[in-house]
Each structure stands twice: as structure tokens, then as C-alpha cells.
Design a protein around this motif. Sequence first.
Motif, PDB file in Angstrom:
ATOM      1  N   ARG A 151       0.848  -1.191   0.000  1.00  0.00           N
ATOM      2  CA  ARG A 151       0.000   0.000   0.000  1.00  0.00           C
ATOM      3  C   ARG A 151       0.888   1.246   0.000  1.00  0.00           C
ATOM      4  NH1 ARG A 151      -2.199  -3.146   4.313  1.00  0.00           N
ATOM      5  NH2 ARG A 151      -1.342  -1.638   5.742  1.00  0.00           N
ATOM      6  N   LYS A 152       0.337   2.355  -0.480  1.00  0.00           N
ATOM      7  CA  LYS A 152       1.066   3.626  -0.567  1.00  0.00           C
ATOM      8  C   LYS A 152       1.655   4.012   0.790  1.00  0.00           C
ATOM      9  CE  LYS A 152       1.609   7.783  -2.741  1.00  0.00           C
ATOM     10  NZ  LYS A 152       2.860   7.899  -3.432  1.00  0.00           N
ATOM     11  N   GLU A 153       0.895   3.834   1.881  1.00  0.00           N
ATOM     12  CA  GLU A 153       1.382   4.228   3.211  1.00  0.00           C
ATOM     13  C   GLU A 153       2.537   3.353   3.702  1.00  0.00           C
ATOM     14  OE1 GLU A 153      -2.421   1.751   3.837  1.00  0.00           O
ATOM     15  OE2 GLU A 153      -1.839   3.400   2.549  1.00  0.00           O
ATOM     16  N   GLU A 154       2.779   2.224   3.032  1.00  0.00           N
ATOM     17  CA  GLU A 154       3.911   1.369   3.399  1.00  0.00           C
ATOM     18  C   GLU A 154       5.191   1.772   2.669  1.00  0.00           C
ATOM     19  OE1 GLU A 154       1.920  -2.878   4.532  1.00  0.00           O
ATOM     20  OE2 GLU A 154       2.129  -2.439   2.401  1.00  0.00           O
ATOM     21  N   ASP A 155       5.094   2.735   1.767  1.00  0.00           N
ATOM     22  CA  ASP A 155       6.238   3.191   0.981  1.00  0.00           C
ATOM     23  C   ASP A 155       6.996   4.251   1.773  1.00  0.00           C
ATOM     24  OD1 ASP A 155       7.994   3.426  -1.099  1.00  0.00           O
ATOM     25  OD2 ASP A 155       6.695   4.733  -2.288  1.00  0.00           O
ATOM     26  N   VAL A 156       7.696   3.796   2.832  1.00  0.00           N
ATOM     27  CA  VAL A 156       8.394   4.714   3.730  1.00  0.00           C
ATOM     28  C   VAL A 156       9.826   4.223   3.977  1.00  0.00           C
ATOM     29  CG1 VAL A 156       6.293   5.467   4.908  1.00  0.00           C
ATOM     30  CG2 VAL A 156       7.554   3.527   5.807  1.00  0.00           C
ATOM     31  N   GLU A 157      10.646   5.127   4.449  1.00  0.00           N
ATOM     32  CA  GLU A 157      12.005   4.788   4.881  1.00  0.00           C
ATOM     33  C   GLU A 157      11.976   4.505   6.383  1.00  0.00           C
ATOM     34  OE1 GLU A 157      14.831   4.683   2.969  1.00  0.00           O
ATOM     35  OE2 GLU A 157      13.819   5.359   1.151  1.00  0.00           O
ATOM     36  N   PHE A 158      12.675   3.469   6.795  1.00  0.00           N
ATOM     37  CA  PHE A 158      12.806   3.146   8.217  1.00  0.00           C
ATOM     38  C   PHE A 158      14.229   3.470   8.654  1.00  0.00           C
ATOM     39  CE2 PHE A 158       9.299   0.600   6.753  1.00  0.00           C
ATOM     40  CZ  PHE A 158       8.400   0.653   7.798  1.00  0.00           C
ATOM     41  N   GLU A 159      14.392   3.936   9.886  1.00  0.00           N
ATOM     42  CA  GLU A 159      15.719   4.300  10.392  1.00  0.00           C
ATOM     43  C   GLU A 159      16.630   3.100  10.572  1.00  0.00           C
ATOM     44  OE1 GLU A 159      15.732   6.686  13.892  1.00  0.00           O
ATOM     45  OE2 GLU A 159      14.463   8.231  13.009  1.00  0.00           O
ATOM     46  N   SER A 160      16.039   1.936  10.831  1.00  0.00           N
ATOM     47  CA  SER A 160      16.845   0.749  11.098  1.00  0.00           C
ATOM     48  C   SER A 160      16.155  -0.484  10.534  1.00  0.00           C
ATOM     49  CB  SER A 160      17.055   0.576  12.604  1.00  0.00           C
ATOM     50  OG  SER A 160      15.815   0.281  13.232  1.00  0.00           O
ATOM     51  N   LEU A 161      16.931  -1.545  10.369  1.00  0.00           N
ATOM     52  CA  LEU A 161      16.350  -2.809   9.932  1.00  0.00           C
ATOM     53  C   LEU A 161      15.405  -3.332  11.015  1.00  0.00           C
ATOM     54  CD1 LEU A 161      16.254  -4.883   7.688  1.00  0.00           C
ATOM     55  CD2 LEU A 161      18.245  -6.001   8.717  1.00  0.00           C
ATOM     56  N   HIS A 162      15.754  -3.103  12.266  1.00  0.00           N
ATOM     57  CA  HIS A 162      14.873  -3.484  13.376  1.00  0.00           C
ATOM     58  C   HIS A 162      13.498  -2.829  13.237  1.00  0.00           C
ATOM     59  CE1 HIS A 162      13.242  -4.021  17.381  1.00  0.00           C
ATOM     60  NE2 HIS A 162      13.146  -2.709  17.480  1.00  0.00           N
ATOM     61  N   ALA A 163      13.460  -1.541  12.926  1.00  0.00           N
ATOM     62  CA  ALA A 163      12.182  -0.829  12.772  1.00  0.00           C
ATOM     63  C   ALA A 163      11.379  -1.395  11.605  1.00  0.00           C
ATOM     64  CB  ALA A 163      12.426   0.664  12.583  1.00  0.00           C
ATOM     65  N   LEU A 164      12.048  -1.688  10.498  1.00  0.00           N
ATOM     66  CA  LEU A 164      11.368  -2.251   9.345  1.00  0.00           C
ATOM     67  C   LEU A 164      10.778  -3.621   9.685  1.00  0.00           C
ATOM     68  CD1 LEU A 164      12.327  -2.080   5.687  1.00  0.00           C
ATOM     69  CD2 LEU A 164      11.881  -4.307   6.657  1.00  0.00           C
ATOM     70  N   LEU A 165      11.587  -4.481  10.313  1.00  0.00           N
ATOM     71  CA  LEU A 165      11.096  -5.815  10.678  1.00  0.00           C
ATOM     72  C   LEU A 165       9.990  -5.742  11.722  1.00  0.00           C
ATOM     73  CD1 LEU A 165      14.443  -7.788  10.717  1.00  0.00           C
ATOM     74  CD2 LEU A 165      12.552  -8.034   9.098  1.00  0.00           C
ATOM     75  N   SER A 166      10.090  -4.823  12.656  1.00  0.00           N
ATOM     76  CA  SER A 166       9.041  -4.659  13.662  1.00  0.00           C
ATOM     77  C   SER A 166       7.713  -4.284  13.006  1.00  0.00           C
ATOM     78  CB  SER A 166       9.421  -3.584  14.679  1.00  0.00           C
ATOM     79  OG  SER A 166      10.498  -4.013  15.464  1.00  0.00           O
ATOM     80  N   HIS A 167       7.792  -3.504  11.949  1.00  0.00           N
ATOM     81  CA  HIS A 167       6.584  -3.062  11.243  1.00  0.00           C
ATOM     82  C   HIS A 167       5.973  -4.174  10.394  1.00  0.00           C
ATOM     83  CE1 HIS A 167       3.891  -0.135   9.400  1.00  0.00           C
ATOM     84  NE2 HIS A 167       4.171  -0.704   8.244  1.00  0.00           N
ATOM     85  N   HIS A 168       6.811  -5.016   9.785  1.00  0.00           N
ATOM     86  CA  HIS A 168       6.331  -5.984   8.804  1.00  0.00           C
ATOM     87  C   HIS A 168       6.263  -7.425   9.298  1.00  0.00           C
ATOM     88  CE1 HIS A 168       5.957  -3.263   5.433  1.00  0.00           C
ATOM     89  NE2 HIS A 168       7.075  -2.687   5.831  1.00  0.00           N
ATOM     90  N   SER A 169       6.702  -7.711  10.516  1.00  0.00           N
ATOM     91  CA  SER A 169       6.692  -9.091  11.003  1.00  0.00           C
ATOM     92  C   SER A 169       6.181  -9.154  12.441  1.00  0.00           C
ATOM     93  CB  SER A 169       8.105  -9.692  10.924  1.00  0.00           C
ATOM     94  OG  SER A 169       8.150 -10.959  11.546  1.00  0.00           O
ATOM     95  N   LYS A 170       4.960  -9.646  12.598  1.00  0.00           N
ATOM     96  CA  LYS A 170       4.377  -9.784  13.939  1.00  0.00           C
ATOM     97  C   LYS A 170       5.219 -10.732  14.801  1.00  0.00           C
ATOM     98  CE  LYS A 170       0.196 -11.088  16.386  1.00  0.00           C
ATOM     99  NZ  LYS A 170      -1.149 -11.644  16.304  1.00  0.00           N
TER     100      LYS A 170
END
Length: 102
Positions: A45-64
Motif C-alpha cells: 500500500r502507498k502508506e507502506e512506501d516509507v524509509e525506516f531508520e533501522s532494519l529493526h524498525a522495518l522488521l518490527s513493522h512488517h513481522s508480527k
Amino acid sequence: AGGDAEVVHVAVTTIEGGRLRVKASEQGYHLLEYSNEDGTSVAMRKEEDVEFESLHALLSHHSKAYRESFAGELGDALSALGALQGSRRSSSSASGEEGGYS
């Protein structure tokens, strides 16, 4: 100091078995593509097209499962720290020493 910033593409498999293709650069981590555990590409989705500060933040957002695992590990570490501090306070009290805590 002119020059192109280095960009690295990383393939990550989540705990659930999903596959992420991630771009890492000085600006952060950006999810380029996501496939679920059976290999089906998932539209972002468009709202998922963002930059994350860290790989941890990205994984926290995309993996329950990653979030839950990290929270469990953090909870265990804090419990162990609390137990360690509690045992130090107990040994200080038993020896008659005064602690710096009030």
C-alpha cells in the motif's frame, strides 16, 4: 566529497517465512518487495512506501512474529536485570551496607 551514496539490496526472510527485498542506504531502509511464505508477491500500500531508520524498525513493522520475539527477549533481559539488582540489594542489606537507592 561528491559521490554517489552507497546502496545495498538485502534479502530478508522473516520468522513467518515471508521474504522481503530491502534497499539499505544512508537515508535508511526501504522495503522494495514482499512475498508471503508461499512465494506470492504481496502488493504494498502507498502508506507502506516509507524509509525506516533501522532494519529493526522495518522488521518490527512488517513481522508480527519478530515483534513478539523481540518483546519476549527484551522482557527476559529486563527480568534478569531486575533479579540481579534485587540480589545485589539483598546482599548489601544482609551485610549492613547502605545502598544508594531510596
